[in-house]
Each structure stands twice: as C-alpha cells, then as structure tokens.
Design an enzyme around this catalytic site. Sequence first.
Site, short mmCIF file in Angstrom:
data_model
loop_
_atom_site.label_atom_id
_atom_site.label_comp_id
_atom_site.label_asym_id
_atom_site.label_seq_id
_atom_site.Cartn_x
_atom_site.Cartn_y
_atom_site.Cartn_z
N ASP A 146 17.04 25.58 -29.92
CA ASP A 146 15.77 25.63 -29.21
C ASP A 146 15.89 25.13 -27.77
O ASP A 146 14.96 25.31 -26.98
CB ASP A 146 14.73 24.75 -29.93
N ASP B 48 13.01 21.70 -32.27
CA ASP B 48 13.75 20.49 -32.64
C ASP B 48 15.25 20.71 -32.73
O ASP B 48 16.00 19.76 -32.90
CB ASP B 48 13.25 19.94 -33.98
N CYS C 128 3.57 1.57 2.67
CA CYS C 128 4.81 0.85 2.38
C CYS C 128 5.73 1.69 1.50
O CYS C 128 6.95 1.70 1.70
CB CYS C 128 4.51 -0.47 1.68
N ASP D 164 8.83 26.79 -32.74
CA ASP D 164 9.91 27.12 -33.66
C ASP D 164 9.39 26.81 -35.08
O ASP D 164 8.47 26.02 -35.25
CB ASP D 164 11.14 26.26 -33.34
N CYS E 187 0.85 -1.20 0.00
CA CYS E 187 0.00 0.00 0.00
C CYS E 187 0.88 1.24 0.00
O CYS E 187 2.11 1.17 0.00
CB CYS E 187 -0.92 0.02 1.21
#
Length: 707
Positions: A596, A592, A16, A404, A13
Amino acid sequence: MSSLRLKISGMSCASCVGRVEKTLKKQPGVLSAEVNLATEIASVALQDGASTAPLLAALAKAGYPATLDQPLRTPWLQTGWPVLIGVLLSLPLVAPMLLGHAAMLPGWWQLALATPVQVGLGARFYAGGWRALRDRSGNMDLLVALGTSAAFGLSVFELLQGREHALYFESAAVVITLVLLGKWLEARAKRGTGAAIRALAALQPETARVLRDGTEQELPIAALRVGDRVRVRPGERLPVDGVVVEGHSAVDEALITGESLPVPKAEGDAVTGGAVNGEGLLTVRCTALGAESRLARIARFVEDAQGAKPPIQKLVDRVSAVFVPVVVGLAFVTLLGWGLARGDWGAALLHAVAVLVIACPCALGLATPAALMAGMGAAARQGILIKDAEALELARHLDVIAFDKTGTLTEGRPKLVAHSAPLALAAALQAGSEHPLARAVCDAMPGVAAAQGLQAVPGRGVRGEVDGQPLALGSGGWIASLGLNLPDDAGADAQRAQGHSLSWLARLGDRPEVLGWLAFGDEIKPAAVEAIAALHAMGLRTVLISGDHRAAAETVARRLGIDEVHAEVLPEEKAHLVAQLRGQGRIGMVGDGLNDAPALAAADVGLAMSTGTEVAMAAAGITLMRGDPRLVAAAVEVSRRTVAKIRQNLFWAMAYNVVGIPLAAFGLLSPVFAGAAMALSSVSVVSNALLLTRWHHGASPPRKPSP
C-alpha cells in the site's frame, strides 16, 4: 541529509521567527529550517557532515541563544516573579485611576517606582529591540521598547521642568507589566497545548530490572543494551520495547495506542515501553532503546508535526515580515499628525505609543502553532499521529476515502466461517501446524489430539491418520489429483460466491470418499460498518481498492455500504488507480501493508494503520495507532476542527489590530488600555486553541464539511 532540533531562546513574536529562520538558512550546510514560536523549537535539515557549532554561534550572535533539544524532556517551567514585581510597582501609579486624584503620588515617587519596571523588567524588550535594529528589521520587542521609552522619557522631561500634572509614568510601567503578564499567561497556556508530549515523557520509567549473570539488577535505562532481559512486575510500566520471553499478562496500552481494553500478552508477543503491565510477571527481551523506541518515535512524530508549518502559516509569516515596519510608520504618522494639528506634542507622543503597543504581533504569530499543538495533541491522545502539518490541513478538504481491504477493513487473518466436514477430524489433521488456515481450524475446535503420521504437502494440504482412518485435507485440485471426485454442493457454491476459500476433507484408503468442505474468510472488523457510515455522514465518498478476487471484494463492499469497488488490483497498479480517482476530488488512502505504500504516497493524504508495516507508516502523513477504521473519520474531524481554530485565531488576532490601531491613532485608546488589549489578544488566541484539547472523537455528531 540529517535532521537537528534546536531549543531557541529570546523569541517574542512572528518577526523573531522569520529572523531566526533567515539566520539559520544562511549557514553552510543548512538545507531548510522551520521555527515554531509556540514550542520555541527550530527543526533544521542539514547536509551529512555539516557541523552544528556554526548554527549555535550564528544564533547567539543574532541574539537568540540556542541549545540542542532533548526529546521528551522539554522544559516548560516559567516563572511569574517578574509579573508580580511589575504589578506591585505599578499599582501605586494607577491608584489615581481607581481612587481619584487624591491618591496621586509625588512625581519623584512615581519616577522611583517606574524606573525599576522600565529599566529592570523592560530590559528584555530593549535587548530584543536592539537585536531587531541591528538586523535591520522589527519585532514586538522593538514596538514595546519604543513606545514605553517615549512615555517614560516624556515624563522625565516634564518632571524636570516642574510640570508634574503631565506625567505618564503609569503608562510605561503598566504597559511593560501587562506585556509580561501576557507572555506569562501565554507560556502557561502553551504548556497545556504540549500535554500530549509531556504525557508521553511521563510514560518512560527511569530504571529497569535487568537479568544479568543470573541475578536481577536495577539499572538506569541508559545502561541497558539491546538483547537484555528485563523483568516487569505486575502494575509496573514496561521500561523498553521488546518481546515477551517468559510469562503472560494483560498490558494496558491506552496512552500509547488509545486502546481502552488491556491487550493479552504471552511468549513471543511484542510489547511497547511505557505500557502498564497487568496481573502477570513478564520477562521481556529488549529490542529497542532510547531514540529508537516506539515511544520516542511517537513523540518525534507529534513534535515534528506541531513544529511544521502548513501553507496557511507560511502566508502569516509573510504578512508578519512587513507588519512591524508598517506599524512603526503608522506611529510616526500619528505623532506628526497630532503634533502638527494640535501643537500638543506630549499628547501626540502618547497616541503614537498607543499605536505601537496595540500592534504587537504576538497573537498573529501564535494563532497557527498554538492551534496545531492543541489539535495534534488531542489527536495523539485518541491514537491518531499526524506527522506533518500539511496533511492536517489537507485532510479537511478530502472528498474521497479509498481503503485497502485486508488488515484495514478486515481482520487480516482467516477464520473458519462455515463447514460441512466433520470438524474434529479436520482439527486433528491441523493440530500443531502454524499455517494460518490450520490455526483457524484449531481455534474453532480447540483441544483435539493430533493425527498420527502427519505429512504436509507444501501448497496443497496435509495427510494423516485418525483412529486408523487415512485422511487428507487440502485444496480441491489436490483432492481431485488423489482420485476423488468433488461433489456438486450448493453450500460450497454459495461460499465461493461470497469470496471465501474452500478446503476439502477426504477419507482415503479402501473406501475413498469426500467428507465435506471447510470455508475460510477474512472477517470484517466490527467497527468497519460504523466507520463507513461516519464518513458518509461527513459527506465523503468511499472506495475499496483490493488485490483480492472480485467476489470477496464486492462482498465486503456490499456489507459495509462502500460506494465503489476496484478488485484484483496489483500492488504496482494501486498508485496509478489512486491518481485516476483524483478526478472525483481530493483523495485520502487508508492502508497497512508494504504493497500500500506507493498508493499512500500518491494520495493527497495517506493514512496508515500502525498494525501494518513500518514502510506504510513512513509513506503516510497520518498514522492510526490502532487498527480501528473509525479513526479515519476521527482524523478528518480533528483536521476540520483544528483548521477552524486556526482561522478563528487569525480572525481574532487581526481583529484586535484592525480595530485597535485606528482607535489608538485617533486618540481613543490610551497606552495602558492598548497594552491590556494587546496582552488579551495573545491570551485569547491561545485559550481558544486550548479548547481543542477537550476534543474527543464521538463526543459530537460529525459535521458536514465547510465550504
């Protein structure tokens, strides 16, 4: 700093989870530790040089044995034998509830059937409860052990006193059986949430055909080395990441990138291990193996994200830490209240047992990680890798998406968009050149023989002879420097206004003349219009941030319907601009390129195209595994759906307790029904999360953001 993943046993649970994290954080060299109940994985950050042996020893001492986790090979098999044995032993005990009092067994028979369940099948709860007491805390195991032991012990006492009408063996046996059933169903359901990881694991072949010493040998993947040449036959999966050195084919990368169509591959093209080779025979030079392969990195991204905790789960952990002691206190109050008020301590004990059983916090601990695993697994199958849980939770709150331009909304490579010059002459001058503009011309006019006496002028253009005519192709400034006057041309002016770059073709020699122009532009991706429209439909504002000149940026923005344009932005200025845009709300940045990366890191959520650089992907919280801008809207949608599931799960987990605990305390819920409700709560939470695995982007229209 180094990272470590441990497979933890014995957790039941949320309490734990807290105890395992506390144990790990106490160890020298541990910088942080996060545990996922659903995957049973602990992610630990260690100082360089720190040993793992003390961690394993400390966890074993705390009662949670651990081993080093093996990526892509997580064991999920769970046995149902304990549940079946519990059902067979418990059915005769509950027969009177189904068939009437005549079906009741003698007391000693009831004891004989209940004892193996209580002592044998229930041993795991005693062990877990003892660990909790030793650590001066509480967990689900302690609640089950206390409750069933009280019912079993009271029944034994009554049996020894000869009062067989007041036996509650069925309560103890059925509660243990139902809890085990709930845990087994949880394990089966959690197995469904890990489908994406197992799908990735299944992609990895065990052997490869390697060319060594002039012969083809079939070797285990572990025996390969970087630089080996691997032969892949049609229909086989590529065993390694590499570069094609011989052959051509079409490769199916659907389970890796989400791209539905096969991708053509020829000499010099990169290929990914796990993809399916098409109709051609390929020879591939290995560039990455094992943990460094793209497949392994993708699996780590998904597993790490599923194991991380968003802010909402950290709040749940704090609640769980005090939940069990409070429940034990309520059960004690229930015992005293009923016993003192009615004098029937047997009934009082049963009501207290029902409080302990109904309050097991399994569902509360599973609510968030089960939804995260299901949502991130579904996203991964669509080509969206969510690398941290915080990015997933923040994505649903985004107000602005900044893009971009080059490589994100556009193809990232120039194409010939218009021309007035004789294309065959231009192609002859460009034949054989690897310059991007030269490739664009040759793509538009393939198969033209190269000019004679070709001479490239770096940064300016190229010269050569075609059919005895001396020609030059290059920038307007260079052509003018050769003594030719560029004509006034309305077509050329129109191309410049759209942000396209121009090259001029001229004839030299005795009769110098400008023959015309060629216009080059970066084509907009076919899916970009649909992507921007989808974001607008979801209530998001769009912004274009580009280092390109204003005419080109504004042309793209106008064609796509983007709300705001920032052009001629230097790389170092992008992050500052993203910070300024925060005035409009939470911002997501899509890019990409290397330039960036600062902007991706500065945004509330960074989304990187995997077709770009590794640096961009490292800086982003979400990676889009193919260059399709529609995946941006898909990422926001899966974020909204996953967070909605988390909230639904937390509601149901708390609803069971809020309704069930008072019913049990007031004597309206027996221990048997309390156990059934507790098991049902865990199963319902995980099953609700599993509904996310059916999510497919585009299956339903985008929804407005919830408040």
